[in-house]
Design an enzyme around this catalytic site. Structure first.
Site, short mmCIF file in Angstrom:
data_model
loop_
_atom_site.label_atom_id
_atom_site.label_comp_id
_atom_site.label_asym_id
_atom_site.label_seq_id
_atom_site.Cartn_x
_atom_site.Cartn_y
_atom_site.Cartn_z
N GLU A 260 -4.04 4.17 3.13
CA GLU A 260 -5.12 3.39 1.96
C GLU A 260 -6.36 3.37 2.79
O GLU A 260 -6.47 3.51 3.95
CB GLU A 260 -4.31 2.04 1.74
CG GLU A 260 -4.93 1.10 0.69
CD GLU A 260 -4.36 0.03 0.43
OE1 GLU A 260 -3.43 -0.31 0.78
OE2 GLU A 260 -5.02 -0.86 -0.58
N HIS B 249 -4.52 6.34 -0.92
CA HIS B 249 -3.81 5.27 -1.62
C HIS B 249 -5.05 4.47 -1.93
O HIS B 249 -5.63 3.35 -1.43
CB HIS B 249 -3.00 4.33 -0.81
CG HIS B 249 -2.38 3.71 -1.71
ND1 HIS B 249 -1.05 3.76 -2.11
CD2 HIS B 249 -2.63 2.22 -2.13
CE1 HIS B 249 -0.67 2.58 -2.89
NE2 HIS B 249 -1.44 1.57 -2.74
N ASP C 119 -6.35 -1.39 -3.92
CA ASP C 119 -6.17 -2.31 -5.11
C ASP C 119 -7.40 -2.90 -5.46
O ASP C 119 -8.46 -2.64 -5.07
CB ASP C 119 -5.10 -3.32 -4.57
CG ASP C 119 -5.61 -4.15 -3.71
OD1 ASP C 119 -6.21 -3.78 -2.68
OD2 ASP C 119 -5.30 -5.57 -3.68
N ASP D 74 -0.52 12.21 4.81
CA ASP D 74 -1.81 12.19 3.79
C ASP D 74 -1.10 12.34 2.24
O ASP D 74 -1.15 13.29 1.71
CB ASP D 74 -2.73 13.38 4.08
CG ASP D 74 -3.73 13.46 2.89
OD1 ASP D 74 -3.98 12.41 2.21
OD2 ASP D 74 -4.13 14.60 2.80
O1 9MR Z 1 -5.04 -5.05 6.37
C1 9MR Z 1 -4.04 -5.55 5.96
C2 9MR Z 1 -2.95 -5.48 7.27
O2 9MR Z 1 -3.37 -6.08 8.37
C3 9MR Z 1 -1.81 -6.24 6.99
O3 9MR Z 1 -0.56 -5.99 7.79
C4 9MR Z 1 -1.10 -5.87 5.42
C5 9MR Z 1 0.30 -6.39 4.89
O4 9MR Z 1 -0.04 -7.71 4.71
O5 9MR Z 1 -1.91 -5.84 4.40
C6 9MR Z 1 -3.24 -5.21 4.60
O6 9MR Z 1 -4.19 -5.53 3.80
C7 9MR Z 1 -3.91 -4.98 2.51
C8 9MR Z 1 -4.04 -6.31 1.39
O7 9MR Z 1 -3.09 -6.97 1.83
C9 9MR Z 1 -3.88 -5.75 -0.11
N1 9MR Z 1 -5.17 -4.85 -0.27
C10 9MR Z 1 -4.86 -3.61 0.67
C11 9MR Z 1 -5.12 -4.07 2.09
C12 9MR Z 1 -4.93 -2.85 3.10
O8 9MR Z 1 -3.57 -2.09 2.93
#
Ligand code: 9MR
Length: 775
Positions: free
Chosen positions: A754, A702, A389, A745
């Site tokens: 991601e 992602h 994102d 994938d």
């Molecule tokens: O890395 C984060 C993971 O530990 C959490 O469980 C998850 C859900 O809250 O979010 C991950 O971080 C994401 C972030 O909130 C938004 N940008 C993408 C991150 C990677 O997925």
């Protein structure tokens, strides 16, 4: 979940529709509920006599409308009732704006089901119309008659809104006279379901039966427990090894007890040895043996062969085995830079226009105060996009930026020799420090100059689509100052201040500015020690919430102590804290790392033996897991969480920190190598998890720029999150429920595929460390 509810007919307003048409337009606000996984469901049921049927008479059959909320038995994967309308069991029912009004089922998740009972009174060929609405694509349902699929799975694509309704017609074939159980199996959510309509084109007729068919619901399909499997190929680090590394390969548990290694090309045998006894690696239920190739140390290309395994595994040995992956993992930060154009000269085919200038960012209501009221315009340019994102989060930037600095601190010669071809490459500063400065400048702008507090994130209100940065014009906000963000900021700035002291002529005043920023952040955090992130209702992006900041206090205090040599910071530390594997929400070990890295310059207040012991104890524990693992790696079932690959690499980083304190502990280095091997191919998915590296690496990550640039190959050098069994319903299906195999994938898989800045950082550290430490 599985709440059995006594249900009285007086609580119902029964829908007796006999044919609804047209799509309603509504604006109900809906999101899917938090998913939980569950074992095999036990059905909840209604008193058989409590429902009336909405059947039309068989004499002139015009179709049978079944209101979804009038199910006889159900299963709902999520506990509790989100909506509390119509019925009070675990199924979430809400008022519908569809034509005819009434109710619809909402908050649908994969695994939910609804059961009805049909009475076919005249045989015929039938179809079922499903009335659905969804603001998202990706929903799916399966119609079953007596437990068997009546048609192919039905995809529910976006209808425009949660209350914009569409009908999907599905032929289900011939039904003879008799009683049938109709099951609506929700295969993936979220979507809303209003009703189903049965019709027959050739005179068939059907009515609703108020009694569920059979004592046991045919909607329940026993889940086969996963079976132990013998993998079909050899798994090893697809980038090869440095000469002095431990070199392990995982081999399918075939009958053979020996392995051989030959030179690629000539076939000349250079090594043979015993395989270990077969054993099962629990996270993947794979039956495997280990081949130890470590005695081979000459540079070259080889093949590992085992009788009974069809394909030989190719591998190479080179002193610079990890140069390229390290440089790419660092260059990935450049590719994720906000607020700048990426020029062809630096980015090649991945050149792109500038996005997100972030010079006009608004103070969100959650961050407003007297001096910066809501809507105040702030500039907070630069920085790295967090992940797939385009938002920027201080908590995650904290551990990321620090880890890169820690890598530089340990291996300055390695990084100083490196050229990443970034715009600053020609200057006298190592590229890693140029790249880190891009993010530090953004972080500095995230501090409120009026009080020292630091905003938790810079974000749009929701996640935007898969578009390139320059087309995302969403308004961006600074959201809530928090204690965690402020302490992470203080720690990073104090650490950075030490390192950039040596580059005063290139960055005049920066080191002092960063230390001052760290101190004012520390002051704010001590005055506001428990301000935890609370996601405002109008913001949907990542939370990085953390309600325990003792570790952040430990880390920031450690960094300020090291940088200032002020003993008050050290005596304020809770040194009874142990060391653990760090992550964005658990950062105390970053403090232990810095204390260990700076042992030579600490004041006498510091307890050197204690610092060493903390790291050594952690490393001993990790190395002992590796020693007994059938896969030769310390990862266990509990290690497969969101971002598991970074968990593996953070374990490796801790091992390597401990190893550098005592290089006689070769087991620590070997355990780190094993974790690195794991992410590069010695795993149950056979992927090298770094884009562009290895024989088989993720293609559909992602990541908005990689998904939106029209180039098939993803930007190289990014490590994906990796396997874990909680999928948050992001993609239709995963190949296996087993923790270490739960990876796909696909671009939709934000939970496993991601990329993120905090996941790349330990890849940078570990790839440099292993190359330098096992030459
Ligand atoms: O890395 C984060 C993971 O530990 C959490 O469980 C998850 C859900 O809250 O979010 C991950 O971080 C994401 C972030 O909130 C938004 N940008 C993408 C991150 C990677 O997925």
């Amino acid at each position: 979940m599985n709440i059995k509810t006594i249900f009285t007919v007086s609580a119902l307003s029964l829908g007796l529709l006999a044919g609804c048409g047209g799509g309603g337009n509504g604006n109900s606000n809906k999101s899917s509920s938090t998913p939980t996984t569950s074992s095999q469901p036990a059905a909840s049921s209604l008193a058989a006599s409590s429902l009336q049927s909405s059947a039309t008479s068989s004499a002139a059959f015009n179709g049978l409308v079944i209101e979804a909320e009038d199910y006889l038995r159900f299963y709902d994967t999520t506990p509790g009732n989100t909506t509390n309308e119509y019925r009070q069991d675990a199924v979430d029912i809400e008022k519908t704006n569809d034509q005819g009004g009434g109710y619809n089922i909402g908050y649908i998740d994969a695994g939910d089901w609804l059961e009805f009972s049909l009475e076919v009174t005249t045989p015929g060929t039938f179809s079922i119309e499903s009335r659905v609405a969804s603001a998202q694509s990706g929903g799916a349902l399966l119609l079953e008659i007596d437990g068997k699929a009546a048609a192919e799975q039905i995809a529910v694509s976006a209808t425009g809104d949660w209350q914009t309704w569409a009908s999907i017609n599905t032929a289900i074939g011939d039904l003879a006279v008799g009683n049938y159980a109709l099951c609506i199996q929700m295969k993936s959510g979220p979507f809303n379901l209003n009703w189903l309509k049965l019709t027959s084109a050739n005179g068939g007729a059907v009515a609703l039966n108020n009694t569920p068919k059979g004592a046991e619901s045919s909607c329940i399909h026993p889940v086969e427990p996963p079976k132990v499997a013998v993998p079909d190929r050899i798994k090893l680090n697809q980038l090869g090894f440095t000469p002095n590394a431990e070199k392990l390969a995982v081999v399918p548990a075939v009958d053979a007890t020996r392995f051989t290694v030959v030179k690629a090309g000539t076939g000349e045998q250079v090594l043979s040895g015993d395989l270990s006894a077969g054993a099962i690696w629990e996270p993947a239920l794979e039956s495997v043996k280990l081949a130890d190739l470590s005695s081979l140390s000459s540079a070259g290309d080889y093949e590992l062969r085992v009788a009974g395994v069809a394909e030989a595994a190719k591998f190479s040995i080179a002193t610079n085995a990890y140069d390229a992956v390290n440089a790419a993992a660092l260059k990935a930060y450049y590719f994720n830079r906000a607020s700048t154009e990426l020029l062809e000269a630096n980015a090649g085919i991945y050149k792109r226009a500038a996005g997100h200038p972030d010079t006009h960012v608004l103070i969100h209501a959650s961050a407003a105060d007297a001096k910066r009221p809501e809507g105040t315009v702030v500039s907070a340019a630069k920085g790295w996009y967090d992940a797939g994102d385009y938002n920027k989060y201080i908590v995650n930037s904290g551990i990321t930026t620090y880890t890169l600095l820690a890598a530089f601190q340990r291996f300055p010669t390695f990084f100083t020799a490196q050229s990443l071809n970034i715009p600053e490459s020609a200057d006298a500063v190592p590229d890693i420090l140029n790249e880190v400065m891009w993010n530090l400048e953004w972080m500095l702008a995230m501090q409120d100059p009026n009080d020292g507090g630091v905003y938790h994130k810079l974000t749009s209100k929701g996640f935007n689509g898969f578009e390139m940065p320059e087309t995302d014009k969403s308004e961006r906000y600074l959201v809530q100052k928090t204690t965690a963000a402020t302490l992470d900021f203080a720690a990073v700035m104090a650490a950075a201040s030490r390192i950039y002291r040596n580059y005063e002529s290139q960055y005049p005043g920066k080191s002092a500015q960063m230390l001052a920023a760290a101190k004012s952040a520390w002051t704010w955090a001590n005055a506001n020690p428990a301000i935890y992130y609370s996601q405002p209702s109008d913001i949907q992006t990542g939370a990085y919430g953390d309600n325990n900041v003792s570790d952040e206090f430990f880390w920031a205090g450690s960094e300020l102590y090291i940088t200032t040599a002020d003993n008050n910071y050290y005596t304020g530390l809770n040194t009874t804290e142990n060391a653990d594997v760090p992550g964005w929400g658990g950062v105390k070990s970053l403090g232990w790392i810095s204390l260990a890295q700076n042992l030579n310059s600490l004041t006498s207040a510091a307890d050197e033996a204690l610092i060493k012991n903390r790291l050594d104890t952690l490393a001993t524990g990790i190395a002992s897991k590796k020693a007994t693992s059938p896969y030769g790696v310390s990862l266990e079932t509990g290690d497969f969480f969101w971002g598991s690959n970074s968990g593996a690499l953070n374990q490796a980083m801790m091992l390597l920190e401990a190893y550098q304190l005592d290089t006689s502990k070769i087991a620590y280095r070997n355990a780190a190598q094993a974790l690195f091997d794991y992410v590069l191919g010695r795993n149950a998915t056979d992927y090298s998890f770094v884009t562009g590296f290895g024989v088989k690496s993720p293609l559909n990550i992602h990541h908005r720029p990689s998904g939106g640039d029209g180039i098939a190959a993803p930007i190289p050098g990014f490590i994906v999150g990796g396997p874990h069994p909680d999928h948050y319903n992001d993609c239709g299906s995963y190949p296996s429920p087993l923790p270490a195999k739960s990876f796909v994938d696909e671009q939709c898989s934000y939970s496993t595929n991601e990329i993120a800045i905090n996941w790349n950082a330990p890849l940078v550290y570990v790839s440099a460390a292993l190359q330098v430490l096992a030459p």
